[in-house]
Design a protein around this motif. Structure first.
Motif, PDB file in Angstrom:
ATOM      1  N   ALA A 360      21.277  -9.630   5.742  1.00  0.00           N
ATOM      2  CA  ALA A 360      20.015  -9.216   5.097  1.00  0.00           C
ATOM      3  C   ALA A 360      20.301  -8.346   3.879  1.00  0.00           C
ATOM      4  O   ALA A 360      19.688  -8.490   2.816  1.00  0.00           O
ATOM      5  CB  ALA A 360      19.139  -8.471   6.094  1.00  0.00           C
ATOM      6  N   GLY A 361      21.244  -7.416   4.041  1.00  0.00           N
ATOM      7  CA  GLY A 361      21.621  -6.547   2.926  1.00  0.00           C
ATOM      8  C   GLY A 361      22.146  -7.336   1.743  1.00  0.00           C
ATOM      9  O   GLY A 361      21.833  -7.041   0.589  1.00  0.00           O
ATOM     10  N   SER A 362      22.942  -8.353   2.029  1.00  0.00           N
ATOM     11  CA  SER A 362      23.489  -9.198   0.954  1.00  0.00           C
ATOM     12  C   SER A 362      22.365  -9.932   0.231  1.00  0.00           C
ATOM     13  O   SER A 362      22.380 -10.033  -1.000  1.00  0.00           O
ATOM     14  CB  SER A 362      24.479 -10.223   1.524  1.00  0.00           C
ATOM     15  OG  SER A 362      25.511  -9.575   2.213  1.00  0.00           O
ATOM     16  N   ALA A 363      21.411 -10.425   1.003  1.00  0.00           N
ATOM     17  CA  ALA A 363      20.291 -11.158   0.387  1.00  0.00           C
ATOM     18  C   ALA A 363      19.470 -10.232  -0.502  1.00  0.00           C
ATOM     19  O   ALA A 363      19.082 -10.607  -1.613  1.00  0.00           O
ATOM     20  CB  ALA A 363      19.411 -11.780   1.472  1.00  0.00           C
ATOM     21  N   ILE A 364      19.220  -9.023  -0.017  1.00  0.00           N
ATOM     22  CA  ILE A 364      18.451  -8.047  -0.824  1.00  0.00           C
ATOM     23  C   ILE A 364      19.223  -7.691  -2.091  1.00  0.00           C
ATOM     24  O   ILE A 364      18.659  -7.612  -3.194  1.00  0.00           O
ATOM     25  CB  ILE A 364      18.138  -6.787   0.009  1.00  0.00           C
ATOM     26  CG1 ILE A 364      17.147  -7.140   1.117  1.00  0.00           C
ATOM     27  CG2 ILE A 364      17.586  -5.668  -0.864  1.00  0.00           C
ATOM     28  CD1 ILE A 364      16.971  -6.062   2.169  1.00  0.00           C
ATOM     29  N   ALA A 365      20.545  -7.465  -1.926  1.00  0.00           N
ATOM     30  CA  ALA A 365      21.373  -7.119  -3.095  1.00  0.00           C
ATOM     31  C   ALA A 365      21.348  -8.239  -4.119  1.00  0.00           C
ATOM     32  O   ALA A 365      21.254  -7.993  -5.329  1.00  0.00           O
ATOM     33  CB  ALA A 365      22.812  -6.835  -2.655  1.00  0.00           C
ATOM     34  N   PHE A 366      21.398  -9.478  -3.643  1.00  0.00           N
ATOM     35  CA  PHE A 366      21.391 -10.624  -4.544  1.00  0.00           C
ATOM     36  C   PHE A 366      20.062 -10.706  -5.299  1.00  0.00           C
ATOM     37  O   PHE A 366      20.040 -10.888  -6.525  1.00  0.00           O
ATOM     38  CB  PHE A 366      21.629 -11.926  -3.752  1.00  0.00           C
ATOM     39  CG  PHE A 366      21.795 -13.124  -4.637  1.00  0.00           C
ATOM     40  CD1 PHE A 366      20.726 -13.969  -4.914  1.00  0.00           C
ATOM     41  CD2 PHE A 366      23.031 -13.413  -5.204  1.00  0.00           C
ATOM     42  CE1 PHE A 366      20.889 -15.070  -5.739  1.00  0.00           C
ATOM     43  CE2 PHE A 366      23.198 -14.529  -6.024  1.00  0.00           C
ATOM     44  CZ  PHE A 366      22.124 -15.345  -6.302  1.00  0.00           C
ATOM     45  N   ALA A 367      18.959 -10.511  -4.569  1.00  0.00           N
ATOM     46  CA  ALA A 367      17.630 -10.577  -5.202  1.00  0.00           C
ATOM     47  C   ALA A 367      17.476  -9.471  -6.258  1.00  0.00           C
ATOM     48  O   ALA A 367      16.949  -9.689  -7.347  1.00  0.00           O
ATOM     49  CB  ALA A 367      16.537 -10.456  -4.141  1.00  0.00           C
ATOM     50  N   LYS A 368      17.936  -8.268  -5.932  1.00  0.00           N
ATOM     51  CA  LYS A 368      17.848  -7.150  -6.889  1.00  0.00           C
ATOM     52  C   LYS A 368      18.712  -7.415  -8.116  1.00  0.00           C
ATOM     53  O   LYS A 368      18.346  -7.071  -9.245  1.00  0.00           O
ATOM     54  CB  LYS A 368      18.299  -5.843  -6.238  1.00  0.00           C
ATOM     55  CG  LYS A 368      17.275  -5.265  -5.309  1.00  0.00           C
ATOM     56  CD  LYS A 368      17.463  -3.757  -5.134  1.00  0.00           C
ATOM     57  CE  LYS A 368      16.160  -3.158  -4.651  1.00  0.00           C
ATOM     58  NZ  LYS A 368      15.786  -1.939  -5.039  1.00  0.00           N
ATOM     59  N   ALA A 369      19.880  -8.010  -7.886  1.00  0.00           N
ATOM     60  CA  ALA A 369      20.783  -8.313  -8.998  1.00  0.00           C
ATOM     61  C   ALA A 369      20.131  -9.301  -9.958  1.00  0.00           C
ATOM     62  O   ALA A 369      20.196  -9.127 -11.186  1.00  0.00           O
ATOM     63  CB  ALA A 369      22.098  -8.887  -8.473  1.00  0.00           C
ATOM     64  N   VAL A 370      19.480 -10.307  -9.403  1.00  0.00           N
ATOM     65  CA  VAL A 370      18.814 -11.303 -10.250  1.00  0.00           C
ATOM     66  C   VAL A 370      17.708 -10.629 -11.067  1.00  0.00           C
ATOM     67  O   VAL A 370      17.550 -10.880 -12.265  1.00  0.00           O
ATOM     68  CB  VAL A 370      18.237 -12.453  -9.384  1.00  0.00           C
ATOM     69  CG1 VAL A 370      17.306 -13.336 -10.187  1.00  0.00           C
ATOM     70  CG2 VAL A 370      19.373 -13.281  -8.797  1.00  0.00           C
ATOM     71  N   LYS A 371      16.949  -9.736 -10.421  1.00  0.00           N
ATOM     72  CA  LYS A 371      15.882  -9.007 -11.141  1.00  0.00           C
ATOM     73  C   LYS A 371      16.464  -8.139 -12.246  1.00  0.00           C
ATOM     74  O   LYS A 371      15.940  -8.093 -13.355  1.00  0.00           O
ATOM     75  CB  LYS A 371      15.086  -8.163 -10.149  1.00  0.00           C
ATOM     76  CG  LYS A 371      13.878  -7.496 -10.818  1.00  0.00           C
ATOM     77  CD  LYS A 371      13.089  -6.616  -9.899  1.00  0.00           C
ATOM     78  CE  LYS A 371      11.906  -5.973 -10.609  1.00  0.00           C
ATOM     79  NZ  LYS A 371      12.240  -5.258 -11.833  1.00  0.00           N
ATOM     80  N   ASN A 372      17.570  -7.434 -11.951  1.00  0.00           N
ATOM     81  CA  ASN A 372      18.206  -6.586 -12.964  1.00  0.00           C
ATOM     82  C   ASN A 372      18.618  -7.406 -14.186  1.00  0.00           C
ATOM     83  O   ASN A 372      18.400  -7.010 -15.330  1.00  0.00           O
ATOM     84  CB  ASN A 372      19.453  -5.894 -12.393  1.00  0.00           C
ATOM     85  CG  ASN A 372      19.102  -4.746 -11.480  1.00  0.00           C
ATOM     86  OD1 ASN A 372      17.984  -4.248 -11.501  1.00  0.00           O
ATOM     87  ND2 ASN A 372      20.054  -4.330 -10.676  1.00  0.00           N
ATOM     88  N   LEU A 373      19.234  -8.560 -13.917  1.00  0.00           N
ATOM     89  CA  LEU A 373      19.716  -9.392 -15.024  1.00  0.00           C
ATOM     90  C   LEU A 373      18.545  -9.942 -15.843  1.00  0.00           C
ATOM     91  O   LEU A 373      18.616 -10.012 -17.077  1.00  0.00           O
ATOM     92  CB  LEU A 373      20.569 -10.555 -14.483  1.00  0.00           C
ATOM     93  CG  LEU A 373      21.911 -10.137 -13.888  1.00  0.00           C
ATOM     94  CD1 LEU A 373      22.596 -11.311 -13.202  1.00  0.00           C
ATOM     95  CD2 LEU A 373      22.833  -9.559 -14.955  1.00  0.00           C
ATOM     96  N   LYS A 374      17.464 -10.283 -15.158  1.00  0.00           N
ATOM     97  CA  LYS A 374      16.265 -10.770 -15.883  1.00  0.00           C
ATOM     98  C   LYS A 374      15.695  -9.663 -16.764  1.00  0.00           C
ATOM     99  O   LYS A 374      15.305  -9.896 -17.909  1.00  0.00           O
ATOM    100  CB  LYS A 374      15.190 -11.211 -14.880  1.00  0.00           C
ATOM    101  CG  LYS A 374      15.365 -12.607 -14.355  1.00  0.00           C
ATOM    102  CD  LYS A 374      14.206 -12.985 -13.440  1.00  0.00           C
ATOM    103  CE  LYS A 374      14.365 -14.399 -12.950  1.00  0.00           C
ATOM    104  NZ  LYS A 374      13.370 -14.758 -11.926  1.00  0.00           N
TER     105      LYS A 374
END
Lengths: 395, 62
Positions: A360-374
């Motif tokens: 779950a933590g990995s999924a959240i980190a991935f989603a946040k990373a995508v938002k940061n890059l956007k």
């Protein structure tokens, strides 16, 4: 034509004023540091009362001002200015001159926040931010400014009463189960001087990021403040922005309600039904200051904005991909084997919770990373768009 | 080592690395990405006239 006060110069129609120093006759500019008119030639400063020129503007009514064709008072050149420009520097001799546009009668700004950040301070602030950037290319860190424009941006300031009653849902975790509960909130708030940008040429995203301005510093408008800076007239009427003003008030209000419900421990708070009411009590037209600094990187102009009152810097800097890829590879090379080892050795029955948390933590980190890059890419695109470069260029 | 563990390990590695790199990039290059809050336009926050928690949703229609 001279009106008897030696430092005043007017054309035959009494328009197009260049303010001249009583001491040495050089052109005067508004100095944000002292709040007075400054002669850059001899260093003398004067208040507007001392210059006694404000009553020389022809106004038909208190809230309108008459505008004429612009001619440079210093060198006699006729300048091609945009229809929305109220004041500009002469493109030929560089003298600062207050300008009125071709519309015969137009609404005079009621309020203004004068520049408090000087051009040198704005450039210095930007240099510090750019030098602190870890992924900013070396050529950008050594940037030379292509263009710096101090522009008074037109805004509409809305006073509005907003109230709502809301039924909301929220999720509460209890042990392994999640329950949905309902919450009721009724409240009201009074918005005062809520800012909405009144220029079509400047995109709304950039103008919102420039905020907040400290609206307690708003002063009654005086054309003196424009001298030495560029200014734009509004080209979006206040009635066109009423919908946007109400939407903005609703966003801010709803966010506060959501935060209030979250204090009870609820997550994923949503409005089920509500009954908003609003009343716009007044709209004022104001000029708010901003510096526009443009530099070039790989032949692309990047325009950074600096709030002319608070010094807040807004914009997206270009970045180098190589250090990003290297850092990514290094972190991946460390984390991936450790994670794979943990996934392999932890027993599925005993370590279910740990494994669940890691995934779950990995999924959240991935989603946040995508938002940061956007977000980063969106900022960079806003700063490099032609519109914003042209907003400061067309002066 | 099982294939699933390797796949999950790669997924975790990519997620963590991407998060750290993107966070550092945002702090470095995305300047001033914030907007005004409600208290910038109001004297105080919201004046609440009613607050009720864990209500029966069927009792509220408007």
């Amino acid at each position: 034509m001279d009106n008897g006060i030696p430092h005043m110069k007017y054309n035959a129609a009494g328009q197009g004023v260049t303010l001249h120093c009583p001491g040495c006759a050089a052109a005067l500019v508004y100095d944000p540091v002292s709040g007075k008119m400054l002669c850059e030639s001899c260093g003398s400063t004067y208040t507007t009362a001392e210059l006694e020129y404000e009553n020389r503007y022809r106004v038909d009514e208190d809230d309108v001002m008459e505008c004429n064709v612009y001619t440079c008072r210093s060198c006699g050149a006729e300048l091609n200015v945009s229809d929305n420009t109220c004041s500009t520097f002469c493109a030929f001799c560089g003298q600062p001159t207050v300008v009125f546009d071709r519309v015969a009668t137009m609404k005079k700004p009621q309020l203004i926040i004068p520049f408090e950040v000087t051009k040198e301070q704005a450039v210095a602030h930007l240099r510090v931010k750019v030098n602190d950037g870890k992924f900013v290319p070396k050529e950008v860190k050594e940037f030379s400014i292509d263009r710096v424009s101090g522009i008074y941006v037109p805004f509409w300031l809305f006073d509005m009463d907003y109230s709502d009653k809301q039924l909301l849902s929220g999720e509460v975790k209890s042990g392994k189960s999640t329950y949905t509960y309902y919450y009721y909130r009724e409240g009201e708030t009074n918005f005062s001087n809520m800012t909405l940008d009144a220029s079509r040429q400047l995109n709304d995203e950039s103008s919102r990021r420039l905020e907040p301005y400290t609206t307690q510093a708003l002063r009654p408008f005086k054309a003196d403040y424009l001298s030495g800076f560029y200014a734009d007239r509004y080209d979006v009427d206040s009635y066109e922005l009423q919908g946007s003003a109400v939407r903005r008030a609703a966003e801010l209000f709803n966010r506060e309600i959501e935060l209030d419900v979250e204090t009870t421990g609820a997550k994923k708070v949503k409005i089920i039904r509500h009954d908003p009411k609003f009343q716009i009590n007044g709209v004022k037209y104001a000029m708010l200051p901003a510096w526009f600094l443009t530099f070039r990187y790989k032949d692309v102009p990047y325009t950074m904005l600096v709030n002319g009152q608070t010094g807040k810097i807004v914009g997206g800097l270009p970045y180098e991909k190589t250090p990003l890829i290297l850092l990514f590879t290094l972190i991946f090379a460390i984390v991936a084997p450790i994670a794979a080892f943990i996934y392999n050795v932890v027993d599925l029955d005993d370590g279910k919770r740990l494994l669940g948390l890691m995934i779950a933590g990995s999924a959240i980190a991935f989603a946040k990373a995508v938002k940061n890059l956007k977000d980063v890419e969106k900022s960079r695109r806003l700063s490099s768009e032609a519109d914003i470069a042209n907003y400061s260029k067309n002066r | 080592m099982s294939v699933l563990a390797i796949i999950l390990g790669i997924f975790t590695g990519v997620s963590v690395a991407l998060f750290i790199v993107s966070d550092l990039l945002k702090r470095s290059n995305d300047l001033g990405n914030s907007e005004a809050k409600i208290y910038d336009f109001t004297d105080s926050y919201v004046h609440f006239s009613c607050r009720m928690n864990r209500v029966n949703k069927n009792e509220f229609y408007f």
